[in-house]
Design a protein around this motif. Sequence first.
Motif, PDB file in Angstrom:
ATOM      1  N   SER A  12     169.967   1.877  42.715  1.00 22.38           N
ATOM      2  CA  SER A  12     170.415   2.056  44.098  1.00 22.38           C
ATOM      3  C   SER A  12     171.605   3.011  44.153  1.00 22.38           C
ATOM      4  O   SER A  12     172.478   2.963  43.283  1.00 22.38           O
ATOM      5  CB  SER A  12     170.815   0.705  44.701  1.00 22.38           C
ATOM      6  OG  SER A  12     169.703  -0.142  44.772  1.00 22.38           O
ATOM      7  N   LEU A  51     170.213  -1.129  51.791  1.00 19.71           N
ATOM      8  CA  LEU A  51     169.230  -2.216  51.696  1.00 19.71           C
ATOM      9  C   LEU A  51     168.192  -1.998  52.769  1.00 19.71           C
ATOM     10  O   LEU A  51     168.535  -1.860  53.948  1.00 19.71           O
ATOM     11  CB  LEU A  51     169.899  -3.576  51.870  1.00 19.71           C
ATOM     12  CG  LEU A  51     170.918  -3.965  50.805  1.00 19.71           C
ATOM     13  CD1 LEU A  51     171.604  -5.267  51.168  1.00 19.71           C
ATOM     14  CD2 LEU A  51     170.247  -4.072  49.463  1.00 19.71           C
ATOM     15  N   PRO A  52     166.906  -1.950  52.413  1.00 19.53           N
ATOM     16  CA  PRO A  52     165.883  -1.719  53.427  1.00 19.53           C
ATOM     17  C   PRO A  52     165.753  -2.891  54.389  1.00 19.53           C
ATOM     18  O   PRO A  52     166.006  -4.036  54.021  1.00 19.53           O
ATOM     19  CB  PRO A  52     164.599  -1.536  52.617  1.00 19.53           C
ATOM     20  CG  PRO A  52     164.880  -2.129  51.281  1.00 19.53           C
ATOM     21  CD  PRO A  52     166.369  -2.096  51.086  1.00 19.53           C
ATOM     22  N   VAL A  53     165.389  -2.567  55.623  1.00 18.75           N
ATOM     23  CA  VAL A  53     165.098  -3.595  56.614  1.00 18.75           C
ATOM     24  C   VAL A  53     163.763  -4.212  56.202  1.00 18.75           C
ATOM     25  O   VAL A  53     162.789  -3.505  55.923  1.00 18.75           O
ATOM     26  CB  VAL A  53     165.015  -2.996  58.020  1.00 18.75           C
ATOM     27  CG1 VAL A  53     164.621  -4.038  59.046  1.00 18.75           C
ATOM     28  CG2 VAL A  53     166.334  -2.335  58.404  1.00 18.75           C
ATOM     29  N   THR A  54     163.675  -5.515  56.144  1.00 20.38           N
ATOM     30  CA  THR A  54     162.478  -6.210  55.674  1.00 20.38           C
ATOM     31  C   THR A  54     161.247  -5.775  56.463  1.00 20.38           C
ATOM     32  O   THR A  54     161.261  -5.775  57.693  1.00 20.38           O
ATOM     33  CB  THR A  54     162.668  -7.736  55.799  1.00 20.38           C
ATOM     34  OG1 THR A  54     163.843  -8.101  55.101  1.00 20.38           O
ATOM     35  CG2 THR A  54     161.482  -8.484  55.222  1.00 20.38           C
ATOM     36  N   GLY A  55     160.216  -5.384  55.726  1.00 21.12           N
ATOM     37  CA  GLY A  55     158.947  -5.027  56.346  1.00 21.12           C
ATOM     38  C   GLY A  55     158.880  -3.602  56.866  1.00 21.12           C
ATOM     39  O   GLY A  55     157.826  -3.175  57.308  1.00 21.12           O
ATOM     40  N   GLU A  56     159.959  -2.868  56.888  1.00 25.05           N
ATOM     41  CA  GLU A  56     159.971  -1.504  57.421  1.00 25.05           C
ATOM     42  C   GLU A  56     159.909  -0.492  56.285  1.00 25.05           C
ATOM     43  O   GLU A  56     160.698  -0.545  55.361  1.00 25.05           O
ATOM     44  CB  GLU A  56     161.255  -1.259  58.227  1.00 25.05           C
ATOM     45  CG  GLU A  56     161.407  -2.141  59.436  1.00 25.05           C
ATOM     46  CD  GLU A  56     160.420  -1.800  60.524  1.00 25.05           C
ATOM     47  OE1 GLU A  56     160.134  -0.606  60.742  1.00 25.05           O
ATOM     48  OE2 GLU A  56     159.932  -2.735  61.171  1.00 25.05           O
ATOM     49  N   ARG A  57     158.939   0.401  56.365  1.00 22.56           N
ATOM     50  CA  ARG A  57     158.836   1.504  55.405  1.00 22.56           C
ATOM     51  C   ARG A  57     158.387   2.740  56.148  1.00 22.56           C
ATOM     52  O   ARG A  57     157.605   2.652  57.085  1.00 22.56           O
ATOM     53  CB  ARG A  57     157.860   1.184  54.281  1.00 22.56           C
ATOM     54  CG  ARG A  57     158.402   0.048  53.385  1.00 22.56           C
ATOM     55  CD  ARG A  57     157.652  -0.134  52.111  1.00 22.56           C
ATOM     56  NE  ARG A  57     157.778   0.857  51.085  1.00 22.56           N
ATOM     57  CZ  ARG A  57     158.805   0.994  50.250  1.00 22.56           C
ATOM     58  NH1 ARG A  57     159.879   0.278  50.417  1.00 22.56           N
ATOM     59  NH2 ARG A  57     158.756   1.859  49.269  1.00 22.56           N
TER      60      ARG A  57
END
Length: 167
Positions: free
Chosen positions: A147, A160-166
């Motif tokens: 990271s 940190l990625p937002v959960t479920g978002e790509r």
Amino acid sequence: METVSPPSLADDFRDVMSGVCTPVAVVTTMDGDRPHGTTVSAFASLSLEPPMVLAALDRRSELLALVRAHGRFGLNVLASGQQALATRFARKGADKFQGVPWRTEHGLPRLPGVAGWLACRVHRLVDGGDHVIALGLVDAAQRLAVSPLTYHARAFGTHLPVTGERC
């Protein structure tokens, strides 16, 4: 004629920009066999064809004078947990590399464990207020699966990625 912003605008601008999450890197170059470097948060990808980046360097910095003279620079994208390196290379002085491990790669100082490494040739230097923007043609690139270190709200962190978002 030099334009000077009113103090309140400068403070407001600084406050707005503190809310923008930026990556942190150490730009490096050599002076003979002596390494030089400085921390920057103003750098970005510029072009894929040809591969180019830009990095903003303080116009009064010794590093800029060396980059101007030698026409090359390294971009060490710091990894999460390397905030001590960011702080060390942000200070003034010639002893920033003292006690810091590094190696020469493509004729430029490379720091170990960085999230990304670019070796660049200066394509052009462009005036930008109190900074000069170095446009660099990328000669070599390497990414480690770690990271990156980021700077946001006057503090170091990481993405940190937002959960479920790509994308």
